[in-house]
Design a protein around this motif. Sequence first.
Motif, PDB file in Angstrom:
ATOM      1  N   ALA A   4     -16.322  37.533  85.102  1.00  0.00           N
ATOM      2  CA  ALA A   4     -16.065  36.452  84.151  1.00  0.00           C
ATOM      3  C   ALA A   4     -17.292  36.195  83.288  1.00  0.00           C
ATOM      4  O   ALA A   4     -17.206  36.052  82.064  1.00  0.00           O
TER       5      ALA A   4
ATOM      6  N   GLU B  36     -15.163  30.782  81.752  1.00  0.00           N
ATOM      7  CA  GLU B  36     -14.267  31.945  81.734  1.00  0.00           C
ATOM      8  C   GLU B  36     -13.593  32.013  83.099  1.00  0.00           C
ATOM      9  O   GLU B  36     -14.244  31.968  84.142  1.00  0.00           O
ATOM     10  N   LEU B  37     -12.281  32.105  83.089  1.00  0.00           N
ATOM     11  CA  LEU B  37     -11.516  32.013  84.322  1.00  0.00           C
ATOM     12  C   LEU B  37     -10.890  33.357  84.676  1.00  0.00           C
ATOM     13  O   LEU B  37     -10.394  34.074  83.805  1.00  0.00           O
ATOM     14  N   LYS B  38     -10.913  33.673  85.951  1.00  0.00           N
ATOM     15  CA  LYS B  38     -10.306  34.906  86.432  1.00  0.00           C
ATOM     16  C   LYS B  38      -9.423  34.602  87.631  1.00  0.00           C
ATOM     17  O   LYS B  38      -9.709  33.688  88.424  1.00  0.00           O
TER      18      LYS B  38
ATOM     19  N   GLU C 292      -4.471  33.017  85.160  1.00  0.00           N
ATOM     20  CA  GLU C 292      -5.576  32.282  84.558  1.00  0.00           C
ATOM     21  C   GLU C 292      -5.120  30.997  83.883  1.00  0.00           C
ATOM     22  O   GLU C 292      -5.843  29.997  83.858  1.00  0.00           O
TER      23      GLU C 292
ATOM     24  N   GLN D  27     -17.789  39.008  80.839  1.00  0.00           N
ATOM     25  CA  GLN D  27     -16.820  38.964  79.737  1.00  0.00           C
ATOM     26  C   GLN D  27     -17.273  37.972  78.668  1.00  0.00           C
ATOM     27  O   GLN D  27     -17.131  38.229  77.467  1.00  0.00           O
TER      28      GLN D  27
ATOM     29  N   GLY E   6     -18.552  31.171  85.221  1.00  0.00           N
ATOM     30  CA  GLY E   6     -17.470  32.068  85.604  1.00  0.00           C
ATOM     31  C   GLY E   6     -16.825  31.577  86.888  1.00  0.00           C
ATOM     32  O   GLY E   6     -17.520  31.318  87.880  1.00  0.00           O
TER      33      GLY E   6
ATOM     34  N   GLU F  56     -12.110  32.201  74.965  1.00  0.00           N
ATOM     35  CA  GLU F  56     -12.688  31.614  76.160  1.00  0.00           C
ATOM     36  C   GLU F  56     -11.601  30.725  76.747  1.00  0.00           C
ATOM     37  O   GLU F  56     -10.840  30.123  76.017  1.00  0.00           O
ATOM     38  N   ASP F  57     -11.509  30.619  78.050  1.00  0.00           N
ATOM     39  CA  ASP F  57     -10.441  29.815  78.631  1.00  0.00           C
ATOM     40  C   ASP F  57     -10.643  28.323  78.380  1.00  0.00           C
ATOM     41  O   ASP F  57      -9.732  27.620  77.979  1.00  0.00           O
TER      42      ASP F  57
ATOM     43  N   ASN G 263     -13.574  32.351  89.599  1.00  0.00           N
ATOM     44  CA  ASN G 263     -12.508  33.261  90.023  1.00  0.00           C
ATOM     45  C   ASN G 263     -11.798  32.683  91.238  1.00  0.00           C
ATOM     46  O   ASN G 263     -12.410  32.066  92.112  1.00  0.00           O
TER      47      ASN G 263
ATOM     48  N   ALA H  27     -16.236  36.362  89.926  1.00  0.00           N
ATOM     49  CA  ALA H  27     -16.940  35.476  89.000  1.00  0.00           C
ATOM     50  C   ALA H  27     -17.929  36.241  88.133  1.00  0.00           C
ATOM     51  O   ALA H  27     -18.162  35.877  86.974  1.00  0.00           O
TER      52      ALA H  27
END
Length: 527
Positions: free
Chosen positions: A482, A472-474, A423, A485, A506, A454-455, A508, A479
Amino acid sequence: MGTYINVGNENFQSALKHEYIDKSGLIAVVNDTLFSEWRYSCVTRCRRFGKSLAAKMLCAYYDHSCDSRSLFADLEIAKHPSFEEHLNKYPVIYLDITNFTTRDIPSMDIVPTIQREVKEEVCRIYPEAETLPEDDLMAALVKIAGHYNIRFIMIIDEWDAICREASDKKEAMDKYVNLLRRLFKGSNTAQVFAGVYMTGILPIKKYKTESALNNFMEYSMVEPGNMGQYFGFTKDEVKMLAGKYGMDFDELEKWYDGYQIGDEPSIFNPNSVIQAVTRRRCKSYWASTGAFDAVAHYIQMNFEGLKDDIIRMLAGGRVKVKTSKFQNDMSVIHSRDDVLTVLIHLGYLSYDWQEEECYIPNREVAGEMVNAVKTNNWQPIVDSIQQSKQLLQATLEGDCEAVARGVDAAHDDNTSILSYNNENSLACVLSIAYYYARNDYFIHRELASGKGFEDIVLIPRKNASSPVIVLELKYDKDADSAIEQIKRKKYPSKVAGYADNLLLVGINYDKEKKAHECKIERWTDPS
């Protein structure tokens, strides 16, 4: 009034006629060092940060050939106990080394010129001392100080000009450094000088690991000591200017703040602020500083992953740096740390001494760094930045497919530069991909929330009507998870006020498909 001796206070008078921010407290700091072992000060900072103005102020204050009381009457120094003790009490020798380097190109052998011209003038002003034709400058000063029972203040502006402009002429540099050693490290130095103040960009050159003038107290962009507040404008000073000129303080902060100078957490570029408020426009005023070519040259060296570091800082990150091994010589660059340290001294990076990290301080400098990247043909990063406007627009429009394509492109452009296996790597690429958003947003990496991080969070700047964007990154998940979350986390106080104007994004990266997926939701506060 002399050329080098007792130059008077006219230069400082001229400065006071324009917009002047009171930095006269610096005089009190220098006063405390006079006649002590710490009487030798070398105060270095980057271009356009007020070095020459400080030197002119000191000349006006100490010079016994003029009366400067009225110039300082309304300034901070007038309230200090040492004000009367040292006001206009000393013969002052003032040297601007750039005056010599511009005349003596291409040889740059300025030592004979300094020896001859300064000695001739000082001997003419003090003729009763029994100086000899064969005396060098220091020998003449020793005899004059003894005969007249005086002590000089010596102020050298741009002390390192020859070190920067004649970096390929080692013999000339060594002669110059030896002249300074002769003046300031000899057995008679204390009998001649009440105080010495040198200013420039680079700290005093090191030979091996020791400073060539190790009796000097050094104050620099890396180690400013107790002078940090005099290196630039403080936040309160810029707020005052913003109010006076009807400028948006937040805009000035975005463009010119971000320098951490020692314990001073928020120092602005003073020249750029003055230009902005007098022109009523925020833009980059660094194009004329003369350092750009050097920056472009240094960053293309790519010592030990230097290119990766530059990209991470453009993405809003910080990188570790060890500043202690740099020889304070722009021609002697041995490592990535040397390059980063040079950039700190030049003002292209700010330095957090507690964390030993450097970073790009503000929008003005970031723009110049992007120009340097373009000059070095780092096409992938240039492409990502150029495409970032479209990516932001797609995000605001909720176009998930366009966002996924845009992130795919940024990923493809940068995988040859950055590793991409978690991430954090994705966050770095996305920070570059959303570079354009800095115009309207504060971009926070890993902004703390109630239950984790949060990213990336994009918070609108003042007067911006755009929504907060929470990304939010995965990596190799999905997604939807994300987005979920984000919803499970408590929002920090910075974001809570935007509950009705919030986008959840989100993203991903699917390692097997080697592609990104995106989901965007507009937040609705359930309460």
